[in-house]
Design an enzyme around this catalytic site. Structure first.
Site, PDB file in Angstrom:
ATOM      1  N   ASN A   7      -5.793  -8.079   1.827  1.00  0.00           N
ATOM      2  CA  ASN A   7      -5.027  -8.904   2.764  1.00  0.00           C
ATOM      3  C   ASN A   7      -5.947 -10.014   3.307  1.00  0.00           C
ATOM      4  O   ASN A   7      -6.988  -9.712   3.908  1.00  0.00           O
ATOM      5  CB  ASN A   7      -4.511  -7.997   3.895  1.00  0.00           C
ATOM      6  CG  ASN A   7      -3.727  -8.768   4.943  1.00  0.00           C
ATOM      7  OD1 ASN A   7      -4.114  -9.856   5.340  1.00  0.00           O
ATOM      8  ND2 ASN A   7      -2.632  -8.205   5.415  1.00  0.00           N
ATOM      9  N   HIS A  10      -6.805 -12.895   7.738  1.00  0.00           N
ATOM     10  CA  HIS A  10      -7.790 -13.286   8.747  1.00  0.00           C
ATOM     11  C   HIS A  10      -8.758 -14.369   8.281  1.00  0.00           C
ATOM     12  O   HIS A  10      -9.516 -14.903   9.090  1.00  0.00           O
ATOM     13  CB  HIS A  10      -8.471 -12.047   9.327  1.00  0.00           C
ATOM     14  CG  HIS A  10      -7.466 -11.199  10.056  1.00  0.00           C
ATOM     15  ND1 HIS A  10      -6.692 -11.705  11.089  1.00  0.00           N
ATOM     16  CD2 HIS A  10      -7.041  -9.932   9.853  1.00  0.00           C
ATOM     17  CE1 HIS A  10      -5.861 -10.771  11.509  1.00  0.00           C
ATOM     18  NE2 HIS A  10      -6.047  -9.691  10.771  1.00  0.00           N
ATOM     19  N   HIS A  43       0.631 -12.025   5.232  1.00  0.00           N
ATOM     20  CA  HIS A  43       1.725 -11.790   6.190  1.00  0.00           C
ATOM     21  C   HIS A  43       2.100 -13.116   6.846  1.00  0.00           C
ATOM     22  O   HIS A  43       1.289 -13.693   7.575  1.00  0.00           O
ATOM     23  CB  HIS A  43       1.233 -10.775   7.234  1.00  0.00           C
ATOM     24  CG  HIS A  43       2.258 -10.357   8.239  1.00  0.00           C
ATOM     25  ND1 HIS A  43       1.987  -9.430   9.217  1.00  0.00           N
ATOM     26  CD2 HIS A  43       3.549 -10.735   8.435  1.00  0.00           C
ATOM     27  CE1 HIS A  43       3.065  -9.240   9.953  1.00  0.00           C
ATOM     28  NE2 HIS A  43       4.024 -10.028   9.517  1.00  0.00           N
ATOM     29  N   ARG A  45       3.817 -14.486   9.588  1.00  0.00           N
ATOM     30  CA  ARG A  45       4.421 -14.049  10.856  1.00  0.00           C
ATOM     31  C   ARG A  45       5.320 -15.142  11.406  1.00  0.00           C
ATOM     32  O   ARG A  45       5.114 -16.329  11.132  1.00  0.00           O
ATOM     33  CB  ARG A  45       3.325 -13.725  11.882  1.00  0.00           C
ATOM     34  CG  ARG A  45       2.477 -12.518  11.512  1.00  0.00           C
ATOM     35  CD  ARG A  45       1.532 -12.176  12.648  1.00  0.00           C
ATOM     36  NE  ARG A  45       2.225 -11.511  13.719  1.00  0.00           N
ATOM     37  CZ  ARG A  45       2.193 -10.199  13.948  1.00  0.00           C
ATOM     38  NH1 ARG A  45       1.472  -9.407  13.195  1.00  0.00           N
ATOM     39  NH2 ARG A  45       2.873  -9.681  14.935  1.00  0.00           N
ATOM     40  N   ARG A  49       0.693 -17.403  13.198  1.00  0.00           N
ATOM     41  CA  ARG A  49      -0.621 -17.375  13.851  1.00  0.00           C
ATOM     42  C   ARG A  49      -1.771 -17.388  12.844  1.00  0.00           C
ATOM     43  O   ARG A  49      -2.871 -17.788  13.176  1.00  0.00           O
ATOM     44  CB  ARG A  49      -0.745 -16.184  14.794  1.00  0.00           C
ATOM     45  CG  ARG A  49      -0.829 -14.865  14.096  1.00  0.00           C
ATOM     46  CD  ARG A  49      -1.093 -13.734  15.076  1.00  0.00           C
ATOM     47  NE  ARG A  49       0.061 -13.460  15.915  1.00  0.00           N
ATOM     48  CZ  ARG A  49       0.269 -12.282  16.508  1.00  0.00           C
ATOM     49  NH1 ARG A  49      -0.610 -11.312  16.370  1.00  0.00           N
ATOM     50  NH2 ARG A  49       1.336 -12.070  17.240  1.00  0.00           N
ATOM     51  N   GLU A  70       4.133 -10.025   3.027  1.00  0.00           N
ATOM     52  CA  GLU A  70       4.463  -9.175   4.181  1.00  0.00           C
ATOM     53  C   GLU A  70       5.274 -10.004   5.166  1.00  0.00           C
ATOM     54  O   GLU A  70       4.908 -11.156   5.461  1.00  0.00           O
ATOM     55  CB  GLU A  70       3.140  -8.756   4.820  1.00  0.00           C
ATOM     56  CG  GLU A  70       3.112  -7.342   5.283  1.00  0.00           C
ATOM     57  CD  GLU A  70       1.828  -7.050   6.012  1.00  0.00           C
ATOM     58  OE1 GLU A  70       0.788  -6.958   5.339  1.00  0.00           O
ATOM     59  OE2 GLU A  70       1.859  -6.936   7.242  1.00  0.00           O
ATOM     60  N   THR A 101       0.267  -5.291  13.444  1.00  0.00           N
ATOM     61  CA  THR A 101       1.481  -4.484  13.287  1.00  0.00           C
ATOM     62  C   THR A 101       1.239  -3.096  13.875  1.00  0.00           C
ATOM     63  O   THR A 101       0.465  -2.315  13.341  1.00  0.00           O
ATOM     64  CB  THR A 101       1.840  -4.376  11.783  1.00  0.00           C
ATOM     65  OG1 THR A 101       1.726  -5.674  11.201  1.00  0.00           O
ATOM     66  CG2 THR A 101       3.247  -3.868  11.593  1.00  0.00           C
ATOM     67  N   GLU A 151       5.039   1.892   2.212  1.00  0.00           N
ATOM     68  CA  GLU A 151       3.618   1.784   2.538  1.00  0.00           C
ATOM     69  C   GLU A 151       3.402   2.609   3.799  1.00  0.00           C
ATOM     70  O   GLU A 151       3.963   2.314   4.859  1.00  0.00           O
ATOM     71  CB  GLU A 151       3.209   0.318   2.766  1.00  0.00           C
ATOM     72  CG  GLU A 151       1.725   0.235   3.126  1.00  0.00           C
ATOM     73  CD  GLU A 151       1.129  -1.159   2.993  1.00  0.00           C
ATOM     74  OE1 GLU A 151       1.580  -1.909   2.099  1.00  0.00           O
ATOM     75  OE2 GLU A 151       0.239  -1.475   3.785  1.00  0.00           O
ATOM     76  N   HIS A 186      -3.683   0.036   6.733  1.00  0.00           N
ATOM     77  CA  HIS A 186      -3.870  -0.332   8.136  1.00  0.00           C
ATOM     78  C   HIS A 186      -5.091   0.387   8.715  1.00  0.00           C
ATOM     79  O   HIS A 186      -5.135   1.609   8.756  1.00  0.00           O
ATOM     80  CB  HIS A 186      -2.663  -0.059   9.030  1.00  0.00           C
ATOM     81  CG  HIS A 186      -2.662  -0.946  10.240  1.00  0.00           C
ATOM     82  ND1 HIS A 186      -2.004  -2.152  10.275  1.00  0.00           N
ATOM     83  CD2 HIS A 186      -3.298  -0.834  11.419  1.00  0.00           C
ATOM     84  CE1 HIS A 186      -2.214  -2.725  11.446  1.00  0.00           C
ATOM     85  NE2 HIS A 186      -3.006  -1.948  12.155  1.00  0.00           N
TER      86      HIS A 186
HETATM   87  N1  PXP Z   1      -0.459  -3.071   5.474  1.00  0.00           N
HETATM   88  C1  PXP Z   1       0.368  -3.649   6.365  1.00  0.00           C
HETATM   89  C2  PXP Z   1       1.824  -3.510   6.157  1.00  0.00           C
HETATM   90  C3  PXP Z   1      -0.146  -4.396   7.454  1.00  0.00           C
HETATM   91  O1  PXP Z   1       0.685  -4.958   8.337  1.00  0.00           O
HETATM   92  C4  PXP Z   1      -1.529  -4.556   7.563  1.00  0.00           C
HETATM   93  C5  PXP Z   1      -2.092  -5.400   8.664  1.00  0.00           C
HETATM   94  O2  PXP Z   1      -1.737  -6.714   8.472  1.00  0.00           O
HETATM   95  C6  PXP Z   1      -2.349  -3.956   6.598  1.00  0.00           C
HETATM   96  C7  PXP Z   1      -1.791  -3.191   5.579  1.00  0.00           C
HETATM   97  C8  PXP Z   1      -3.827  -4.106   6.621  1.00  0.00           C
HETATM   98  O3  PXP Z   1      -4.359  -3.593   7.794  1.00  0.00           O
HETATM   99  P1  PXP Z   1      -5.846  -3.958   8.181  1.00  0.00           P
HETATM  100  O4  PXP Z   1      -5.898  -5.439   8.391  1.00  0.00           O
HETATM  101  O5  PXP Z   1      -6.090  -3.174   9.420  1.00  0.00           O
HETATM  102  O6  PXP Z   1      -6.715  -3.519   7.029  1.00  0.00           O
END
Ligand code: PXP
Length: 237
Positions: A7, A10, A43, A45, A49, A70, A101, A151, A186
């Site tokens: 992901n 960030h 994602h 949003r 952001r 996402e 989330t 998930e 997550h």
């Molecule tokens: N899966 C989903 C559905 C999420 O919303 C997130 C956070 O954006 C993640 C995985 C990844 O989580 P993390 O950034 O804490 O690794």
């Protein structure tokens, strides 16, 4: 083999802190794939952001691996997803005030609205994943509304709450028995990924915040390679 979805939200968070173009999320996606990522998650949003509409289009056009889009289950996001045509959409709950989330989607409480929403995406050839807590009621509802994938939210496990690993293990078993493909994510880090990676029904992990944060110290390439190593070791591969 257990797949790793990286992901890159960030990277966009850091870029947006200065309002320019650097660092570029697409460049991070390409580097993650080069290092062994099996797919990219982003994602979009409601408040934009981090990832923006143009990022999603650029990532879809620029990568050769699957894109996991996402999003919240809103009409606006559905329209953008249908135009983007990602490999999969992962539906998540979204609150403007949350920093990330916070919990899984309440599938059981909104099954009537989710069913046609999911149908529309699937008819466009997009696989649909629901981000849920490992709760039997939510898993049954996910199968009933026609999701392809669940998930499992690993946030409570990552925070060290007792019994959460067992809930994930049982949830993965039941979801798989109902014919759902099982992903998890997550809050996963080097320290806690192995136990989740060892759950046999889990076929994909999605990891973001720790990868981008740790990349500051050791580089994105090294972090992705280390996750691959830990995941393979947990699977005995
Ligand atoms: N899966 C989903 C559905 C999420 O919303 C997130 C956070 O954006 C993640 C995985 C990844 O989580 P993390 O950034 O804490 O690794």
């Amino acid at each position: 083999m257990l797949r790793l979805g990286v992901n890159i939200d960030h990277v966009a968070t850091i870029r947006n802190a200065r309002g320019g173009l650097h660092p570029d999320p697409l460049r991070a996606a390409l580097m993650a794939i080069e290092a062994g990522a099996d797919g990219i998650t982003a994602h979009l949003r409601e408040d934009r952001r981090h990832i923006r509409d143009a990022d999603m289009a650029a990532i879809k056009a620029g990568i050769s691996k699957p894109l996991n889009f996402e999003m919240a289950a809103t009409e606006e996001m559905q329209r953008i997803a249908l135009a983007t045509k990602p490999n999969a959409c992962c539906l998540v709950p979204e609150k403007r005030t949350e920093v990330t989330t916070e919990g899984g989607l309440d599938v059981a409480g909104q099954d009537n609205s989710l069913r046609p929403f999911i149908r529309t995406l699937k008819d466009a050839g997009i696989r649909v994943s629901l981000f849920v807590d490992p709760d039997p009621r939510q898993l049954r509802a996910s199968a009933s509304v026609g999701a392809d994938i669940v998930e499992l939210h690993t946030g409570a496990y990552a925070e060290g709450h007792p019994g959460e690993l067992e809930r994930l293990i049982e949830g993965a078993f039941h979801a798989d028995e109902m014919g759902l493909e099982v992903h998890a994510g997550h809050g996963l880090t080097y320290a806690n990924v192995s136990a989740v990676a060892a759950i046999p029904q889990v076929v994909e992990l999605n990891i973001g915040h720790f990868i981008i944060g740790e990349a500051v110290f050791t580089g994105l390439d090294a972090v992705v390679r280390e996750f691959r190593r830990l995941m393979n070791a947990a699977r005995g591969a």
